[in-house]
Design a protein around this motif. Structure first.
Motif, mmCIF file in Angstrom:
data_model
loop_
_atom_site.group_PDB
_atom_site.id
_atom_site.type_symbol
_atom_site.label_atom_id
_atom_site.label_comp_id
_atom_site.label_asym_id
_atom_site.label_seq_id
_atom_site.Cartn_x
_atom_site.Cartn_y
_atom_site.Cartn_z
ATOM 1 N N SER A 165 63.205 0.317 19.409
ATOM 2 C CA SER A 165 62.344 0.514 20.567
ATOM 3 C C SER A 165 61.605 1.847 20.541
ATOM 4 O O SER A 165 60.585 1.994 21.209
ATOM 5 C CB SER A 165 63.154 0.386 21.856
ATOM 6 O OG SER A 165 64.153 1.383 21.905
ATOM 7 N N ASP A 172 55.244 0.415 27.196
ATOM 8 C CA ASP A 172 56.374 -0.149 27.930
ATOM 9 C C ASP A 172 55.864 -1.321 28.747
ATOM 10 O O ASP A 172 54.751 -1.288 29.276
ATOM 11 C CB ASP A 172 56.991 0.887 28.869
ATOM 12 C CG ASP A 172 57.811 1.927 28.125
ATOM 13 O OD1 ASP A 172 58.371 1.588 27.074
ATOM 14 O OD2 ASP A 172 57.867 3.074 28.596
ATOM 15 N N CYS A 199 59.301 -3.889 25.353
ATOM 16 C CA CYS A 199 58.158 -3.021 25.076
ATOM 17 C C CYS A 199 57.319 -3.629 23.960
ATOM 18 O O CYS A 199 57.701 -4.624 23.353
ATOM 19 C CB CYS A 199 58.609 -1.606 24.701
ATOM 20 S SG CYS A 199 59.606 -1.516 23.209
#
Length: 118
Positions: free
Chosen positions: A34, A40, A78
């Motif tokens: 991530s 996001d 995300c």
């Protein structure tokens, strides 16, 4: 890193430098989690629109962790987005967790081209 690996890396770098070359060291597959995200998203639930690879990083060059069948649920957290220009998607990948099917529980990357909101 053990002494053997450090020595081998130093030898390659020194050899390349001696001959005017450059050595590029690629990140490991585990480095594409991530932290690679550029956008996001509000944690969203998706379904795959076709069979698609779950990858270790945001790109077709990363290793496949398995195939997600059509209709597999995927919980996205995300995105990695390299869009060029406003509203012109070029290369968008979604990172998240598989929540159904044979790969349930795995985390990875899926091309946004093959996801739709569930």
């Amino acid at each position: 890193m053990n002494k053997l690996k450090r020595g081998a890396i130093a030898t390659v770098v020194a050899g390349a430098a001696a001959f005017g070359g450059v050595v590029a060291i690629a990140p490991t597959a585990s480095a594409a989690g991530s932290s690679t995200c550029t956008v996001d998203i509000a944690n969203a639930t998706y379904k795959t629109t076709t069979s698609v690879n779950l990858r270790t990083g945001p790109g077709a060059g990363y290793t496949s962790q398995g195939i997600l069948a059509t209709g597999t649920h995927f919980y996205g957290t995300c995105k990695y987005d390299t869009s060029y220009g406003v509203g012109v998607p070029y290369n968008v990948w979604t990172y998240g967790k598989v929540t159904s099917g044979a790969n349930s529980g795995k985390w990875g990357w899926v091309s946004a081209d093959y996801l739709k909101k569930a």
